[in-house]
Design a protein around this motif. Structure first.
Motif, short mmCIF file in Angstrom:
data_model
loop_
_atom_site.label_atom_id
_atom_site.label_comp_id
_atom_site.label_asym_id
_atom_site.label_seq_id
_atom_site.Cartn_x
_atom_site.Cartn_y
_atom_site.Cartn_z
N UNK A 76 0.83 -1.21 0.00
CA UNK A 76 0.00 0.00 0.00
C UNK A 76 0.86 1.26 0.00
N UNK A 77 1.99 1.22 0.68
CA UNK A 77 2.91 2.36 0.65
C UNK A 77 3.44 2.57 -0.76
N UNK A 78 3.73 1.46 -1.45
CA UNK A 78 4.16 1.56 -2.84
C UNK A 78 3.06 2.17 -3.70
N UNK A 79 1.81 1.73 -3.49
CA UNK A 79 0.69 2.28 -4.26
C UNK A 79 0.56 3.78 -4.03
N UNK A 80 0.68 4.22 -2.78
CA UNK A 80 0.58 5.65 -2.47
C UNK A 80 1.73 6.43 -3.08
N UNK A 81 2.90 5.82 -3.15
CA UNK A 81 4.09 6.53 -3.63
C UNK A 81 4.15 6.61 -5.15
N UNK A 82 3.62 5.62 -5.84
CA UNK A 82 3.75 5.54 -7.30
C UNK A 82 2.41 5.73 -8.01
N UNK A 83 1.43 4.90 -7.67
CA UNK A 83 0.19 4.90 -8.43
C UNK A 83 -0.72 6.08 -8.13
N UNK A 84 -0.79 6.50 -6.88
CA UNK A 84 -1.65 7.64 -6.56
C UNK A 84 -1.21 8.91 -7.27
N UNK A 85 0.10 9.26 -7.29
CA UNK A 85 0.51 10.43 -8.09
C UNK A 85 0.18 10.29 -9.57
N UNK A 86 0.32 9.08 -10.10
CA UNK A 86 -0.03 8.84 -11.51
C UNK A 86 -1.52 9.11 -11.75
#
Length: 227
Positions: free
Chosen positions: A105-115
């Motif tokens: 989830x931290x990865x999702x927030x760091x990469x996918x959410x900005x995208x």
């Protein structure tokens, strides 16, 4: 007491991941840059997109986000695995699946959410209608967790393999294909004025099932590689 210990370990892991993110923020930004480059270069290669060709844009968005995730998930667990972090967690009987889930989830927030946040700007640049842009954003919110957790399962399985990027890609593409089809088709149907609710519902169902099963699979894969 066990729950309290798990929460304490989880807090320490989150603080550690935040420090790593500050130190290696460029690694996370690479995925976002790849996404932007893929979408921004397409008009230069193909020329301007006509109104009848706007269905290409949702496909491009999903292909770009698929590639950005595939290229960045190889090292999701590898550094901690080499340092023996997961081995210590298994020995101490902490909830490995909970910690791995938090890391994804931290990865999702760091990469996918900005995208996802910059996607409306890209859609506006392609002159995509606002209602279709909203569907693309909703489909990304529903589908990208599936991409992250499926990628995390394969990354956990191939964590001991050397130069596993090609293997990771080959294993992920068949798993990503249904998500790619459902995500892109929902926006295409919205563009054509056709009902698209079934596609979004299936995308949500994929995500729910993945979120239920992926933590168990990740934990089992890490433990198997440790043993």
């Amino acid at each position: 007491i066990t729950m309290t210990n798990n929460v304490a370990v989880l807090q320490n892991m989150i603080r550690r991941d935040l420090r790593i993110y500050r130190q290696k923020s460029s690694d996370y930004l690479n995925s976002i840059v790849i996404y932007i480059i893929i979408l921004s270069l397409f008009p230069f290669v193909s020329g301007s997109i006509e109104q009848s060709e706007l269905w290409i844009v949702p496909c491009l968005v999903w292909i770009a986000i698929l590639l950005s995730n595939t290229l960045s998930q190889e090292f999701l667990f590898r550094d901690d695995f080499k340092l023996g972090v997961y081995e210590q967690l298994v020995i101490s009987k902490h909830s490995l699946s909970l910690i791995l889930t938090t890391k994804v989830w931290f990865y999702w927030l760091s990469v996918n959410l900005p995208i996802i946040l910059i996607t409306p700007i890209i859609c506006y640049a392609f002159n995509l209608p606002l209602n279709v842009t909203k569907i693309i954003v909703v489909s990304l919110l529903l589908g990208t967790p599936t991409l992250c957790f499926l990628g995390a399962v394969i990354a956990a399985l191939t964590i001991t393999a050397h130069n596993s990027s090609m293997l990771l890609t080959l294993l992920l593409l068949p798993l990503y294909t249904p998500v790619l089809i459902l995500g892109a088709s929902s926006a295409i149907l919205a563009l054509q004025g056709v009902q698209f609710g079934a596609q979004l519902a299936l995308l949500g169902a994929f995500t729910v099932v993945t979120l239920m099963l992926a933590p168990i699979a990740m934990s089992a894969a890490i433990k198997a590689n440790i043993s």
